[in-house]
Design a protein around this motif. Structure first.
Motif, mmCIF file in Angstrom:
data_model
loop_
_atom_site.group_PDB
_atom_site.id
_atom_site.type_symbol
_atom_site.label_atom_id
_atom_site.label_comp_id
_atom_site.label_asym_id
_atom_site.label_seq_id
_atom_site.Cartn_x
_atom_site.Cartn_y
_atom_site.Cartn_z
ATOM 1 N N LYS A 1 36.937 42.928 22.862
ATOM 2 C CA LYS A 1 36.827 41.550 23.354
ATOM 3 C C LYS A 1 36.488 40.629 22.200
ATOM 4 C CE LYS A 1 34.657 38.015 26.003
ATOM 5 N NZ LYS A 1 33.424 37.483 26.543
ATOM 6 N N GLY B 1 37.486 35.665 25.500
ATOM 7 C CA GLY B 1 36.647 34.907 26.424
ATOM 8 C C GLY B 1 37.086 33.457 26.527
ATOM 9 N N GLY B 2 36.258 32.669 27.202
ATOM 10 C CA GLY B 2 36.645 31.308 27.540
ATOM 11 C C GLY B 2 36.295 30.259 26.505
ATOM 12 N N GLY C 1 37.667 27.643 28.911
ATOM 13 C CA GLY C 1 37.400 27.929 30.326
ATOM 14 C C GLY C 1 36.075 27.389 30.834
ATOM 15 N N HIS C 2 35.021 27.508 30.025
ATOM 16 C CA HIS C 2 33.678 27.226 30.553
ATOM 17 C C HIS C 2 33.473 25.761 30.930
ATOM 18 C CE1 HIS C 2 32.052 31.231 30.096
ATOM 19 N NE2 HIS C 2 32.703 31.313 28.949
ATOM 20 N N SER D 1 34.837 37.118 33.996
ATOM 21 C CA SER D 1 34.555 37.063 32.555
ATOM 22 C C SER D 1 35.340 38.149 31.824
ATOM 23 C CB SER D 1 33.053 37.235 32.291
ATOM 24 O OG SER D 1 32.700 38.586 32.358
ATOM 25 N N GLY D 2 35.592 37.902 30.551
ATOM 26 C CA GLY D 2 36.281 38.897 29.738
ATOM 27 C C GLY D 2 35.487 40.195 29.678
ATOM 28 N N THR E 1 29.164 32.278 32.612
ATOM 29 C CA THR E 1 29.156 33.708 32.906
ATOM 30 C C THR E 1 27.928 34.447 32.378
ATOM 31 O OG1 THR E 1 30.682 34.010 31.052
ATOM 32 C CG2 THR E 1 31.634 34.015 33.253
#
Ligand SMILES: Nc1ncnc2c1ncn2[C@@H]1O[C@H](COP(=O)(O)OP(=O)(O)OP(=O)(O)O)[C@@H](O)[C@H]1O
Ligand SMILES: C=C(C)CCOP(=O)(O)O
Length: 246
Positions: free
Chosen positions: A7, A47-48, A52-53, A150-151, A206
Motif C-alpha cells: 500500500k 490511499g486517498g 478521497g478524504h 480504506s486501502g 479512516t
C-alpha cells in the motif's frame, strides 16, 4: 512464486493538506523503486490522501457513516479515480505493467460491515504478468448507502486469497512511533502501542495510524509499516520500519 502486496499511503503520494494535489516527486520516487525491482507478482493499493478524504469529509461519509446520495458517491469515487490514473501513469512511465482496478465496481459491505471483495479477477490479471493498482474508495454498504473503504482494509481483504508473501504499508512516517518519537521495531498486540497511537494529522476519515495497526493485526500474516526511505528495503525483502507480527 512470491506475491508482494504494497500500500502506498495517500499521505506519501499526495500533499494531504492541499485538496487534490499529487506529490509528483514522491510518486515518481516510489514508482522508480517499483520499476527497479524484479518481482514475480505485485499488487499495489493506494490511499486517498488529499483526493478521497476531503470529499468524504465534505459529504460526512466515513467507514461507518454512510450516504445514500449518488452525487456523493460520484464525487468521492471520481476523485479517487483521478488519483488512480496518476499512480498508474507514474508506474507505467517506470516500465511497471500497471493496470487500474476500482473497488467500488466490485466490492460491497454487508449490513454488519463485513467487506466482500472478489479476487479471482485480480489473480487472472497477475497471471497476465500485470500489476493491479487498486485504491481506497467508496463501497456500497447494505442498508447504509455507501461508506468509505480504506486501502488498508483492501490489503487485508486480498492478502489471504492472493497468498501474499510480503505485505507492506508505506506511509509518511518511518514506522509506528512510540511516545519519544522512536520507531517501534515490532508489535504483536494493540495494547503495546495503544497509548502512542493517534489519528492522522491531516484530514483523514479512516482513522490514521491507530486504525492501520488494528487492521494489520487482523491479518493471518506478518506485515510492515514503514516510510518512503525504507521502500527499497521492503521490496528487497529486508527489515523495514515496524514489523507487525500476528
Ligand atoms: N504513534 C504513531 N506513529 C506514527 N504515526 C502516527 C502515530 N499516531 C498518529 N500517527 C499519524 O498517522 C499518520 C499515518 O496515517 P495516515 O492514515 O495519514 O497514513 P497513510 O495511509 O499514509 O495515508 P492515507 O490514509 O491517506 O492513505 C501519520 O502521518 C501520523 O500523523
Ligand atoms: C477516503 C477515501 C475515499 C479512501 C481512503 O483510503 P485510505 O487513505 O487508504 O484510508
Amino acid at each position: 512464486m512470491t506475491t508482494l502486496l504494497l500500500k502506498l499511503g495517500g499521505s506519501v503520494i499526495t500533499d494531504k493538506d492541499e485538496p487534490e494535489t499529487v506529490d509528483e516527486d514522491a510518486l515518481e520516487a516510489a514508482a522508480a523503486s517499483l520499476g527497479a525491482v524484479d518481482f514475480d507478482r505485485l499488487v499495489v493499493v493506494h490511499g486517498g490522501g488529499s483526493f478521497g478524504h476531503h470529499h468524504a469529509s465534505a459529504h460526512g461519509v466515513s467507514r461507518t457513516d454512510g450516504s445514500t446520495d449518488a452525487g456523493a458517491v460520484r464525487d468521492i469515487h471520481g476523485a479517487m479515480c483521478e488519483l488512480n490514473d496518476a499512480v498508474v501513469d507514474a508506474l507505467a512511465d517506470e516500465g511497471v505493467p500497471a493496470v487500474p482496478v476500482h473497488p467500488f465496481s466490485a466490492a460491497y459491505r454487508s449490513d454488519d460491515g463485513h467487506l466482500v471483495h472478489p479476487t479471482t479477477q485480480l489473480a487472472a490479471m497477475l497471471d497476465q504478468g500485470w500489476v493491479p493498482v487498486l485504491h481506497g474508495d467508496v463501497v456500497t454498504h447494505d442498508d447504509a448507502g455507501a461508506t468509505i473503504l480504506s486501502g488498508d482494509e483492501i490489503i487485508v481483504a486480498l492478502a489471504g486469497n492472493l497468498g501474499a508473501s510480503r505485505i507492506g504499508l508505506c506511509s509518511t512516517v518511518p514506522g509506528v512511533l512510540d511516545d519519544d518519537g522512536d520507531v517501534v521495531p515490532e508489535i504483536t498486540a494493540y495494547e503495546e502501542v495503544a497509548d502512542a497511537l493517534g489519528e492522522s494529522e491531516s484530514t483523514d476519515v479512516t482513522g490514521g495510524m491507530a486504525a492501520k495497526v488494528e487492521t494489520l493485526l487482523a491479518l493471518d500474516s506478518d506485515s510492515y509499516i514503514f516510510g518512503p526511505g525504507d521502500l527499497d528495503a521492503f521490496l528487497a525483502g529486508e527489515a523495514a520500519g515496524t514489523h507487525v507480527r500476528t
